[in-house]
Design an enzyme around this catalytic site. Structure first.
Site, PDB file in Angstrom:
ATOM      1  N   HIS A   1      44.449   3.545   8.059  1.00  0.00           N
ATOM      2  CA  HIS A   1      45.837   3.819   8.526  1.00  0.00           C
ATOM      3  C   HIS A   1      46.427   2.752   9.242  1.00  0.00           C
ATOM      4  O   HIS A   1      46.696   2.606  10.390  1.00  0.00           O
ATOM      5  CB  HIS A   1      45.930   5.226   9.066  1.00  0.00           C
ATOM      6  CG  HIS A   1      45.759   6.265   8.289  1.00  0.00           C
ATOM      7  ND1 HIS A   1      45.379   7.621   8.622  1.00  0.00           N
ATOM      8  CD2 HIS A   1      45.922   6.455   7.035  1.00  0.00           C
ATOM      9  CE1 HIS A   1      45.159   8.533   7.623  1.00  0.00           C
ATOM     10  NE2 HIS A   1      45.503   7.859   6.568  1.00  0.00           N
TER      11      HIS A   1
ATOM     12  N   HIS B   1      44.954  15.982   7.020  1.00  0.00           N
ATOM     13  CA  HIS B   1      44.349  14.564   7.323  1.00  0.00           C
ATOM     14  C   HIS B   1      43.240  14.388   6.321  1.00  0.00           C
ATOM     15  O   HIS B   1      42.387  15.018   5.997  1.00  0.00           O
ATOM     16  CB  HIS B   1      43.756  14.560   8.677  1.00  0.00           C
ATOM     17  CG  HIS B   1      43.498  13.148   9.213  1.00  0.00           C
ATOM     18  ND1 HIS B   1      42.275  12.718   8.825  1.00  0.00           N
ATOM     19  CD2 HIS B   1      44.210  12.146   9.794  1.00  0.00           C
ATOM     20  CE1 HIS B   1      42.422  11.361   9.337  1.00  0.00           C
ATOM     21  NE2 HIS B   1      43.300  11.035  10.106  1.00  0.00           N
TER      22      HIS B   1
ATOM     23  N   GLU C   1      40.588  12.887   6.487  1.00  0.00           N
ATOM     24  CA  GLU C   1      39.151  13.068   6.979  1.00  0.00           C
ATOM     25  C   GLU C   1      38.743  14.460   6.929  1.00  0.00           C
ATOM     26  O   GLU C   1      37.775  14.933   6.567  1.00  0.00           O
ATOM     27  CB  GLU C   1      38.983  12.459   8.289  1.00  0.00           C
ATOM     28  CG  GLU C   1      37.435  12.490   8.686  1.00  0.00           C
ATOM     29  CD  GLU C   1      37.225  12.332  10.362  1.00  0.00           C
ATOM     30  OE1 GLU C   1      36.198  12.761  10.899  1.00  0.00           O
ATOM     31  OE2 GLU C   1      38.019  11.444  10.755  1.00  0.00           O
TER      32      GLU C   1
ATOM     33  N   THR D   1      36.461  13.133  13.537  1.00  0.00           N
ATOM     34  CA  THR D   1      36.016  12.010  14.461  1.00  0.00           C
ATOM     35  C   THR D   1      36.991  11.349  15.421  1.00  0.00           C
ATOM     36  O   THR D   1      36.693  10.799  16.318  1.00  0.00           O
ATOM     37  CB  THR D   1      35.152  11.044  13.808  1.00  0.00           C
ATOM     38  OG1 THR D   1      36.293  10.272  12.915  1.00  0.00           O
ATOM     39  CG2 THR D   1      34.161  11.518  12.997  1.00  0.00           C
TER      40      THR D   1
ATOM     41  N   CYS E   1      33.986  10.050  17.357  1.00  0.00           N
ATOM     42  CA  CYS E   1      33.147   8.938  17.550  1.00  0.00           C
ATOM     43  C   CYS E   1      33.278   7.953  18.611  1.00  0.00           C
ATOM     44  O   CYS E   1      34.186   8.191  19.375  1.00  0.00           O
ATOM     45  CB  CYS E   1      33.578   8.078  16.241  1.00  0.00           C
ATOM     46  SG  CYS E   1      35.180   6.869  16.243  1.00  0.00           S
TER      47      CYS E   1
ATOM     48  N   SER F   1      45.627   9.473  13.195  1.00  0.00           N
ATOM     49  CA  SER F   1      45.184  10.375  13.892  1.00  0.00           C
ATOM     50  C   SER F   1      44.887   9.739  15.375  1.00  0.00           C
ATOM     51  O   SER F   1      45.378  10.345  16.581  1.00  0.00           O
ATOM     52  CB  SER F   1      44.088  11.518  13.386  1.00  0.00           C
ATOM     53  OG  SER F   1      43.777  12.200  14.445  1.00  0.00           O
ATOM     54  N   ASN F   2      43.874   9.022  15.355  1.00  0.00           N
ATOM     55  CA  ASN F   2      43.277   8.387  16.532  1.00  0.00           C
ATOM     56  C   ASN F   2      44.464   7.543  17.539  1.00  0.00           C
ATOM     57  O   ASN F   2      44.540   8.049  18.748  1.00  0.00           O
ATOM     58  CB  ASN F   2      41.954   7.528  16.527  1.00  0.00           C
ATOM     59  CG  ASN F   2      42.443   6.290  16.065  1.00  0.00           C
ATOM     60  OD1 ASN F   2      42.559   5.282  17.036  1.00  0.00           O
ATOM     61  ND2 ASN F   2      42.195   5.991  14.684  1.00  0.00           N
TER      62      ASN F   2
ATOM     63  N   SER G   1      42.622   1.271  13.949  1.00  0.00           N
ATOM     64  CA  SER G   1      42.831   0.660  12.795  1.00  0.00           C
ATOM     65  C   SER G   1      43.981  -0.179  12.895  1.00  0.00           C
ATOM     66  O   SER G   1      44.463  -0.878  11.942  1.00  0.00           O
ATOM     67  CB  SER G   1      43.181   1.579  11.578  1.00  0.00           C
ATOM     68  OG  SER G   1      44.101   2.533  12.141  1.00  0.00           O
TER      69      SER G   1
END
Length: 320
Positions: free
Chosen positions: A50, A133, A135, A174, A204, A233-234, A277
């Site tokens: 992303h 999402h 994932e 994750t 993760c 998301s992260n 990312s």
């Protein structure tokens, strides 16, 4: 001749670790190696990671990004994104006799394997994640319909309807906020005391490390900028983590051009981090923009060092 106005002083607190993780690094490498091996075009189902900058760069090299497998011709290679795909996708590619390479992050694959193992043991799964999402869609798509129930919040736990409260397990996306996930897991264990959790945390190492670095930097900062994409998301979790850690002005920026300088007027300390990312080039661009406007001092706030590396699939390591 007028004397130039001196630049105001500013300290940038640069969080570390930040930016690319091993799974993202591997996914990008997979697309680049596929282009080297098979030539352009190589098709990629969903954004490989992303980040618009990364996707645009790969597109220029000959990658074609599509949302669904049906948009790909049978005679060109296709790559599945780092987020993972439902089981039906590689099954369809195999049926069509396509060359396909799975760039799913190994830590996401670990969650897929975990879910399959629990299913074989007769357990229904609860997934903590964000609806829609990629994932979450990929993980839920590892098992038959109805075998994975999604919860997004603590409130969702009270309403989830399970087949047998004593035959349950849970997995998580994750890239979630560690603190929010702890609250949801606590609620799940309170309602379903026999629920089986992962042997090791699903969130993760890279997500965890980036959130911890933000928590360490936030108390020093009047503002925090997270370099990342709005669909990452992260990256969005890093903004939330910074706000919870006391940095009320925390914003997501895709690149330097997105910085709202008026909101930073009078600020003397800014934190900078980046989602998993986001390439380092975009972080450098942001730092350079601050240097152009301020007398800038950069301080590193490092909470961990990463040396994780994931191998690319064997099909790309053998000659065509």
């Amino acid at each position: 001749m007028e004397t130039p106005t001196p630049k105001p002083p500013l300290t940038l607190y640069l969080a570390a670790p930040r930016g690319f993780c091993a799974g993202v690094d591997r996914a990008i490498k997979i697309v680049e190696m596929a282009l080297e091996k098979w030539g352009a075009p190589v098709y990629v189902r969903h954004e490989i990671v992303h980040n618009k900058y990364v996707v645009d760069d790969l597109r220029e090299k000959g990658a074609v990004f599509v949302e669904e497998l049906e948009e790909c011709p049978d005679d060109r290679p296709v790559i599945f994104s780092a987020h993972g795909v439902p089981k039906a996708v590689p099954a369809e590619a195999a049926k069509r006799e396509m060359i396909y390479v799975d760039a799913t992050c190994p830590l996401v694959s670990k969650v897929h394997i975990e879910a399959a193992r629990h299913h074989e043991n007769g357990l229904q799964m609860i997934m903590i994640g964000h609806a829609g999402h990629p994932e979450t869609v990929g993980t839920m798509g590892q098992l038959p319909e109805g075998e994975v129930l999604l919860v997004e919040t603590v409130a969702d736990v009270a309403g989830v309807e399970v087949r047998d409260p004593d035959k349950l397990a849970f997995v998580t996306q994750t890239t979630l906020s560690i603190d929010d996930t702890v609250d949801i897991v606590t609620a799940l264990r309170a309602r379903f005391p026999n629920i089986v959790g992962p042997h090791k945390e699903d969130i993760c190492y890279a997500t965890t490390n980036r959130q911890e670095a933000v928590k360490a930097a936030a108390p020093h900062c009047e503002a925090m900028l997270v370099v990342g994409a709005p669909n990452s998301s992260n990256s969005k979790r890093l903004v939330e983590v910074a706000r919870k850690a006391g940095c009320s002005y925390s914003q997501l920026v895709q690149r330097a051009a997105d910085i709202d300088w008026r909101s930073l007027e009078g600020v003397r300390s800014v934190g900078i981090t980046a989602g998993a990312s986001a390439p380092e080039a975009l972080i450098d661009e942001v730092i350079d923009s601050f240097r152009a406007r301020y007398d800038t001092t950069v301080e590193l706030v490092e909470t961990a060092q990463e040396d994780v590396e994931f191998k690319v699939p064997r099909v790309l390591r053998i000659p065509a």
